[in-house]
Design a protein around this motif. Structure first.
Motif, PDB file in Angstrom:
ATOM      1  N   UNK A 120       0.851  -1.197   0.000  1.00 53.91           N
ATOM      2  CA  UNK A 120       0.000   0.000   0.000  1.00 53.91           C
ATOM      3  C   UNK A 120       0.879   1.236   0.000  1.00 53.91           C
ATOM      4  N   UNK A 121       0.566   2.171  -0.875  1.00 56.04           N
ATOM      5  CA  UNK A 121       1.311   3.425  -0.937  1.00 56.04           C
ATOM      6  C   UNK A 121       0.554   4.544  -0.225  1.00 56.04           C
ATOM      7  N   UNK A 122      -0.745   4.375  -0.071  1.00 55.38           N
ATOM      8  CA  UNK A 122      -1.575   5.342   0.648  1.00 55.38           C
ATOM      9  C   UNK A 122      -2.045   4.711   1.949  1.00 55.38           C
ATOM     10  N   UNK A 123      -2.098   5.526   3.001  1.00 55.53           N
ATOM     11  CA  UNK A 123      -2.684   5.071   4.261  1.00 55.53           C
ATOM     12  C   UNK A 123      -4.183   5.357   4.153  1.00 55.53           C
ATOM     13  N   UNK A 124      -5.013   4.309   4.122  1.00 55.70           N
ATOM     14  CA  UNK A 124      -6.461   4.520   3.994  1.00 55.70           C
ATOM     15  C   UNK A 124      -7.013   5.340   5.161  1.00 55.70           C
ATOM     16  N   UNK A 125      -8.001   6.153   4.861  1.00 55.52           N
ATOM     17  CA  UNK A 125      -8.605   7.017   5.871  1.00 55.52           C
ATOM     18  C   UNK A 125      -9.644   6.235   6.678  1.00 55.52           C
ATOM     19  N   UNK A 126      -9.357   5.959   7.965  1.00 57.12           N
ATOM     20  CA  UNK A 126     -10.305   5.170   8.764  1.00 57.12           C
ATOM     21  C   UNK A 126     -11.597   5.908   9.065  1.00 57.12           C
ATOM     22  N   UNK A 127     -11.628   7.211   8.833  1.00 58.01           N
ATOM     23  CA  UNK A 127     -12.875   7.963   8.981  1.00 58.01           C
ATOM     24  C   UNK A 127     -13.922   7.370   8.036  1.00 58.01           C
ATOM     25  N   UNK A 128     -13.442   6.906   6.862  1.00 58.19           N
ATOM     26  CA  UNK A 128     -14.325   6.332   5.854  1.00 58.19           C
ATOM     27  C   UNK A 128     -14.333   4.806   5.882  1.00 58.19           C
ATOM     28  N   UNK A 129     -13.175   4.180   6.164  1.00 55.88           N
ATOM     29  CA  UNK A 129     -13.092   2.714   6.140  1.00 55.88           C
ATOM     30  C   UNK A 129     -13.528   2.077   7.456  1.00 55.88           C
ATOM     31  N   UNK A 130     -13.363   2.820   8.565  1.00 55.68           N
ATOM     32  CA  UNK A 130     -13.670   2.281   9.884  1.00 55.68           C
ATOM     33  C   UNK A 130     -12.587   1.355  10.429  1.00 55.68           C
ATOM     34  N   UNK A 131     -11.531   1.124   9.659  1.00 53.78           N
ATOM     35  CA  UNK A 131     -10.482   0.167  10.046  1.00 53.78           C
ATOM     36  C   UNK A 131      -9.282   0.898  10.659  1.00 53.78           C
ATOM     37  N   UNK A 132      -9.388   1.252  11.923  1.00 53.46           N
ATOM     38  CA  UNK A 132      -8.325   1.969  12.616  1.00 53.46           C
ATOM     39  C   UNK A 132      -7.118   1.069  12.875  1.00 53.46           C
ATOM     40  N   UNK A 133      -7.344  -0.241  12.958  1.00 51.83           N
ATOM     41  CA  UNK A 133      -6.236  -1.182  13.171  1.00 51.83           C
ATOM     42  C   UNK A 133      -5.306  -1.202  11.955  1.00 51.83           C
ATOM     43  N   UNK A 134      -5.879  -1.290  10.756  1.00 52.86           N
ATOM     44  CA  UNK A 134      -5.057  -1.258   9.535  1.00 52.86           C
ATOM     45  C   UNK A 134      -4.285   0.055   9.454  1.00 52.86           C
ATOM     46  N   UNK A 135      -4.959   1.145   9.731  1.00 52.64           N
ATOM     47  CA  UNK A 135      -4.301   2.445   9.692  1.00 52.64           C
ATOM     48  C   UNK A 135      -3.163   2.490  10.690  1.00 52.64           C
ATOM     49  N   UNK A 136      -3.390   1.990  11.889  1.00 53.47           N
ATOM     50  CA  UNK A 136      -2.357   1.955  12.912  1.00 53.47           C
ATOM     51  C   UNK A 136      -1.132   1.189  12.418  1.00 53.47           C
ATOM     52  N   UNK A 137      -1.338   0.015  11.857  1.00 51.36           N
ATOM     53  CA  UNK A 137      -0.216  -0.816  11.396  1.00 51.36           C
ATOM     54  C   UNK A 137       0.590  -0.112  10.307  1.00 51.36           C
ATOM     55  N   UNK A 138      -0.089   0.530   9.361  1.00 49.40           N
ATOM     56  CA  UNK A 138       0.606   1.248   8.292  1.00 49.40           C
ATOM     57  C   UNK A 138       1.342   2.470   8.833  1.00 49.40           C
TER      58      UNK A 138
END
Length: 158
Positions: A120-138
């Motif tokens: 992944x080159x972009x960190x997905x926005x958890x505001x929209x995805x709801x996945x704060x764990x994925x964001x945290x890991x990235x």
């Protein structure tokens, strides 16, 4: 003093998470007092507000202090103030590049540019995805790699 600014869309999810995490890493490395870290958003919707509840919860889960974080919007003066301006995704980079409009020699990068092995080159926005764990890991992988690069570039030891 080395100054790092993390930027996302609203400054309530990804960039305050990165700010808190980077401060935590600096503290663990014994580099406090040698670096300044901040975060900002490209938009002004959340100015003055604390991070999103999901960001606060994930920071607490991993024992990272997120106290005192408040959203702000990036300013043109930030391009003169900071050494590193780090966007969370391609849209952030595009906005930052337009804002600076060649008026600064600062290098603007995406956080995941520091992790060449990441799919992944972009960190997905958890505001929209709801996945704060994925964001945290990235964000964690990006912050750790960024700190190592800064330490190497500036010959820093804790």
């Amino acid at each position: 003093m080395i100054k790092v600014l993390f930027v996302c869309l609203g400054n309530i999810c990804r960039s305050p998470m990165a700010e808190a995490m980077f401060r935590d890493l600096i503290k663990k490395e014994g580099l406090e007092g040698r670096m300044v870290v901040d975060s900002a958003g490209t938009g002004d919707w959340h100015v003055g507000k604390p991070p999103h509840e999901g960001t606060r919860e994930i920071l607490e889960k991993y024992g990272i202090d997120g106290e005192g974080l408040k959203a702000r919007q990036i300013a043109v003066s930030d391009f003169d103030e900071f050494d590193y301006i780090i966007g969370m995704d391609a849209a952030n980079l595009e906005h930052l590049t337009k804002l600076v409009d060649g008026k600064s020699n600062i290098v603007i990068n995406r956080l995941m540019d520091f992790v060449p092995t990441s799919m992944k080159k972009d960190v997905p926005d958890p505001y929209f995805t709801g996945d704060f764990e994925e964001t945290y890991e990235l964000v964690k992988a990006g912050c750790e790699a960024l700190l190592q690069q800064i330490k190497a570039e500036h010959s820093l030891e804790g």
